[in-house]
Design a protein around this motif. Structure first.
Motif, short mmCIF file in Angstrom:
data_model
loop_
_atom_site.label_atom_id
_atom_site.label_comp_id
_atom_site.label_asym_id
_atom_site.label_seq_id
_atom_site.Cartn_x
_atom_site.Cartn_y
_atom_site.Cartn_z
N ASP A 43 -24.06 -71.63 30.69
CA ASP A 43 -23.58 -70.63 31.41
C ASP A 43 -22.90 -69.69 30.51
O ASP A 43 -21.83 -70.03 29.81
CB ASP A 43 -22.19 -71.12 32.34
N ALA A 44 -23.42 -68.49 30.52
CA ALA A 44 -22.81 -67.70 29.26
C ALA A 44 -22.32 -66.62 30.00
O ALA A 44 -21.79 -65.53 29.31
CB ALA A 44 -24.52 -66.93 28.64
N SER A 45 -22.06 -66.65 31.26
CA SER A 45 -21.50 -65.45 31.88
C SER A 45 -19.92 -65.16 31.31
O SER A 45 -19.52 -63.85 31.54
CB SER A 45 -21.20 -65.79 33.27
N GLY A 46 -19.20 -65.98 30.66
CA GLY A 46 -18.00 -65.74 30.06
C GLY A 46 -17.83 -65.03 28.82
O GLY A 46 -16.86 -64.45 28.55
N TYR A 47 -19.09 -64.93 28.36
CA TYR A 47 -19.08 -64.49 26.77
C TYR A 47 -19.69 -62.88 26.81
O TYR A 47 -20.90 -62.74 26.67
CB TYR A 47 -20.15 -65.33 25.83
N LYS A 48 -18.76 -62.09 26.75
CA LYS A 48 -19.00 -60.50 26.88
C LYS A 48 -18.74 -60.25 25.50
O LYS A 48 -17.92 -60.10 24.91
CB LYS A 48 -18.15 -59.83 28.05
N ALA A 49 -19.69 -59.24 25.25
CA ALA A 49 -19.71 -58.29 23.86
C ALA A 49 -18.66 -57.40 24.06
O ALA A 49 -18.46 -56.86 25.10
CB ALA A 49 -21.13 -58.16 23.46
N GLN A 50 -17.78 -57.08 23.18
CA GLN A 50 -16.69 -56.16 22.96
C GLN A 50 -16.68 -55.71 21.59
O GLN A 50 -16.88 -56.38 20.60
CB GLN A 50 -15.44 -56.80 23.65
N ILE A 51 -15.88 -54.58 21.74
CA ILE A 51 -15.40 -54.06 20.18
C ILE A 51 -13.93 -53.80 20.24
O ILE A 51 -13.47 -53.24 21.30
CB ILE A 51 -16.14 -52.62 19.94
N THR A 52 -13.36 -54.25 19.20
CA THR A 52 -11.85 -54.14 19.15
C THR A 52 -11.47 -53.73 17.78
O THR A 52 -12.31 -53.71 16.76
CB THR A 52 -11.16 -55.57 19.49
N HIS A 53 -10.24 -53.06 17.76
CA HIS A 53 -9.65 -52.77 16.31
C HIS A 53 -8.55 -53.40 16.01
O HIS A 53 -7.84 -53.84 16.92
CB HIS A 53 -9.41 -51.14 16.42
N GLN A 54 -8.37 -53.77 14.83
CA GLN A 54 -7.21 -54.39 14.29
C GLN A 54 -6.70 -53.90 12.94
O GLN A 54 -7.24 -53.18 12.54
CB GLN A 54 -7.70 -56.06 14.13
N ASP A 55 -5.59 -54.43 12.52
CA ASP A 55 -4.86 -54.13 11.50
C ASP A 55 -4.64 -52.59 11.28
O ASP A 55 -4.88 -51.83 10.09
CB ASP A 55 -5.79 -54.57 10.15
N GLU A 59 -9.62 -52.11 10.64
CA GLU A 59 -10.74 -52.96 10.97
C GLU A 59 -11.37 -52.90 12.24
O GLU A 59 -10.53 -52.53 13.10
CB GLU A 59 -10.59 -54.26 10.39
N VAL A 60 -12.65 -52.90 12.36
CA VAL A 60 -13.19 -53.03 13.78
C VAL A 60 -14.16 -54.31 13.72
O VAL A 60 -14.67 -54.84 12.86
CB VAL A 60 -14.23 -51.95 13.91
N VAL A 61 -14.03 -54.91 14.99
CA VAL A 61 -14.57 -56.12 15.01
C VAL A 61 -15.61 -56.14 16.41
O VAL A 61 -15.58 -55.73 17.35
CB VAL A 61 -13.35 -57.29 15.59
N LEU A 62 -16.66 -56.70 16.12
CA LEU A 62 -17.79 -56.96 17.04
C LEU A 62 -17.53 -58.57 17.38
O LEU A 62 -17.68 -59.08 16.50
CB LEU A 62 -19.18 -56.85 16.60
N SER A 63 -17.34 -58.82 18.57
CA SER A 63 -17.19 -60.21 19.17
C SER A 63 -17.80 -60.49 20.39
O SER A 63 -17.56 -59.67 21.26
CB SER A 63 -15.87 -60.79 18.73
N ASN A 64 -18.35 -61.65 20.70
CA ASN A 64 -18.32 -62.18 22.11
C ASN A 64 -18.17 -63.26 22.29
O ASN A 64 -18.61 -63.98 23.43
CB ASN A 64 -19.99 -62.01 22.51
#
Length: 737
Positions: A43-55, A59-64
């Motif tokens: 079940d992969a439905s909860g793993y959505k790719a997103q871009i966030t910024h931190q620090d 820094e910019v983060v790619l994560s799913n």
């Protein structure tokens, strides 16, 4: 880390997930995901790719939720973390440039940071002391967006049961770079584009070079990806180790769409992916030969001139993180990657190779295919079909055949040999060592940059729209040959010859995909539009006596489906004599060898693997016709589950039962096992069905053939022990819901 079902099974299979103590950043990232307790393969439905910024925007983060790639933006942009969120482990041990380019013979880095004190591992607190080199391309700005289709796809819905999205959903992040203050090359812009996909630990990377100056520049070479990864911990590996071996043990699978070679395997046909030792730090071996440095680049060149105002694009790199050392799970991840990146592979038509191309004989084949439920006809090699015949009468004849097939609901096309066909000296690949024809992987072959090739592809591009045929079997596609000719119009010389020929081949296959043309190719061009390749077999096996062929066939399917879905690989059934063997090897006369014929139908269609049934008819009596209909109907009634991934139960050895299990947690019928008895006598066995990948957790409704369904309580490892009885030289099937 939270205990959950995914971690339990992954740990049981050897990933070591449960023993990992993840960093705070990785743990927090996983916690933020909507459904982090689910196994993404179920079940992969909860793993959505997103871009966030931190620090503070540094820094910019790619994560799913499955992987996480972090980029520092100042004093230059660079990958500073690449984390496997499924295991809690870091993939990255050292910061490297985002790419490298050699422009007009100047070697330049794109992005990257300098000054890491050691290369064995990386700590975030080192970042503030790291610097940018003024010669490197410097980060300018970010661009955020969504994924995009690499090329058009005209899908054929009736050949598949699952409507997969195209492009695969996710996010994109593009880094823009300009020349550094001390760069010898000015007026050049570089873009590094990443895509991260929903529901799978997979990202893509591509670079673009734009010439913003008034004069042309030459791109001598490039590296689209450089990753210094953690060591595998497996001894006796070196960069010279077989690619297939490396792919089985490294924590990451890397593939590009610069794939070719004629080996019909992802690991073998992967010339742009190189694992190297890293001399910049002391690994466990004094020779610095542990394969822990990834470089993605063409073997030679591309030596491409980029005109003023023009933009050049690289191949695309795809990086899949593994969460287990278990061979089945790693294979499932690779198969999922292919369905995401090349969803056309799920189109799985039942087809016949027509041995003769005379219109009356072809119409007979079309009629029989329509009568028993086959869906496609390919005019086979040696049939007399000639796609290069441009005469008006021949094209009219082919159009009439295509129209006739369409009326019957049958797709039709034919075969063409490309590599190893020989030709005129002025059109052949020229060996750089001898300056004479030669050096081709498959013997004397035409260069795809030659005048002959220009005419060949022009003919192909006009044949399909005019005739309405929509199937193409391209035997011996471009396998990576270099050509030293300086007279071919499609390339300048040796250094650009591979790149230019790959472009020609790939662009044609992409055009085919946009036209809805089904492509069977004995190579690995899936990421450029190919539909199917060989499952993996030795053609001489079909010259053996009939009695040996079914078990060998099942061995080939068992071995070939570790990295291929059933629909990705074809098998071959010569109904008429093929290489040799005479009447003892052939299926014809069909009615006289009906038991054997039915075995082949059951074995192949039960595996969800289509074969090239090569002959001049599919049936010769009503009894034969009914047997073919029976197994075609069985396949179509169970098409969704039979086209699903295979879980390997027991490899055929002729000494006892063998079997496979199709599994799909998204279907009502979650599993279908095919169990074969190669022995002459009836057997009774208790078969352990591993049902984890069906998604069932506590109970399963299990039915043997058309018998009553029974409720089974699953064991702690999600398995069920099912007693079965199988007649000698026969098979049975078990459905699971």
């Amino acid at each position: 880390m939270q205990f959950n079902r995914r971690n339990f099974i992954a740990g049981a299979l050897g990933t070591g997930v449960l023993s990992v103590a993840p960093s705070k950043a990785i743990a927090e990232e996983t916690t933020h995901q909507q459904s982090s307790s689910a196994d993404w393969l179920l079940d992969a439905s909860g793993y959505k790719a997103q871009i966030t910024h931190q620090d503070g925007g540094k820094e910019v983060v790619l994560s799913n939720g499955l992987l996480r790639r972090v980029f520092r933006l100042a004093p230059n942009a660079a990958t500073v973390a690449f984390d496997n969120l499924m295991t809690g482990e870091s993939v990255l041990r050292s910061v490297r440039p985002e790419a490298t380019l050699t422009l007009d013979d100047y070697a330049l880095s794109v992005g990257g940071l300098h000054g890491q004190p050691v290369e064995n591992y990386f700590l975030p607190e080192w970042l503030d002391q790291m610097t940018a080199a003024p010669r490197d391309f410097q980060f300018l700005r970010l661009e955020e967006g969504r994924t995009r289709a690499r090329f058009p796809w005209k899908r054929v819905a009736e050949w598949s049961t699952e409507e997969l999205p195209w492009p695969p959903p996710g996010v994109s992040l593009t880094f823009h770079y300009g020349a550094g203050p001390q760069s010898p090359i000015k007026n050049v812009l570089v873009r590094v584009r990443y895509e991260l996909y929903d529901g799978i630990p997979l990202l893509a990377k591509q670079i673009e070079v734009e010439n913003d100056g008034s004069s042309p520049i030459v791109l001598n070479s490039f590296q689209a990806e450089i990753l210094a990864i953690v060591e595998s911990g497996v001894e006796k590996l070196s960069p010279e180790s077989d690619n297939e071996l490396l792919d089985k043990v490294l924590p990451i699978h890397v593939e590009t769409d610069y794939d070719f070679g004629g080996n019909m395997g992802a690991a073998q046909d992967n010339p742009a992916v190189r694992w190297k030792g890293d001399p910049s730090y002391g690994d466990r071996y004094y020779e610095h030969q542990t394969p822990c440095l990834l470089e993605c680049a063409p073997p030679v060149g591309p030596e491409i001139e980029i005109a003023s105002g023009k933009t050049w694009g690289s191949f695309t790199v795809f990086e899949l993180l593994h969460d287990s050392s278990d061979a089945e799970r790693r294979g499932l991840a690779m198969r999922k990657m292919m369905t995401v990146l090349a969803p056309w592979i799920q189109e799985n038509p039942i087809y016949m190779h027509a041995r003769y191309a005379e219109p009356d004989k072809v119409k007979l084949v079309i009629d029989q295919c329509a009568d028993v439920g086959f869906e496609m006809v390919i005019l086979s090699f040696g049939s007399g079909f000639n796609i290069e015949n441009t005469s008006a009468d021949y094209l009219k004849e082919m159009k009439e055949l295509a129209d006739y097939a369409k009326q019957k609901g049958i797709a039709i096309g034919g075969y063409s040999l490309l590599a190893s066909r020989g030709g005129r000296r002025e059109d052949l690949v020229i060996d750089v060592k001898t300056d004479r024809p030669g050096g081709g992987k498959f013997g004397p072959s035409p260069c795809l940059g030659s005048h002959w090739a220009e005419d060949y592809f022009k003919t192909l591009r006009s044949f399909f729209p005019y005739t309405g045929m929509n199937v193409f079997e391209n035997d011996g596609s471009y396998p990576g040959d270099f050509c030293a000719s300086t007279e071919h119009p499609g390339h300048k010389g040796y250094l650009d010859s591979q790149w230019r020929q790959w472009e020609i081949m790939s662009e044609f296959y992409r055009w085919c995909r946009g036209q809805g043309i089904y492509l069977t190719v004995p190579d690995w061009y899936f990421l450029n539009g190919q539909s199917k390749t060989g499952m993996g077999y030795t053609e001489n096996d079909w010259s053996l006596p009939r009695e040996y062929q079914p078990l060998i066939e099942r061995q080939d399917i068992y071995d070939g489906t570790w990295e291929k879905t059933p629909s990705m690989g074809w098998m071959h059934v010569p109904l008429m004599q093929y290489h040799g063997g005479g009447s003892a090897a052939t299926v014809e006369p069909l009615h006289q060898n009906l038991a054997h014929y039915e075995t082949r139908l059951a074995d192949l269609l039960g595996a969800g693997v289509q074969a090239a049934w090569r002959g001049d008819r599919l049936y010769d009596t009503d009894e034969t016709k009914q047997a073919v209909r029976k197994w075609v109907s069985f396949y179509k009634e169970n098409r969704a589950i039979l086209d699903s991934d295979i879980i390997h139960l027991r490899r055929p050895d002729g000494k006892d039962w063998d079997g496979i299990l199709h599994a799909n947690p998204r279907l009502k019928t979650r599993g279908l096992a095919m169990i074969y008895n190669p022995l002459h006598d009836e057997i009774t066995r208790e078969i352990k069905l591993p049902l984890y990948y069906t998604g069932l957790t506590k109970t399963a409704q299990i039915q043997i053939q058309d018998g009553p369904a029974k409720t089974y309580h699953l064991e702690r490892d999600y398995s069920a022990l099912v007693p079965v009885r199988i007649d000698g030289k026969s098979r049975t099937w078990i459905t699971v819901s």
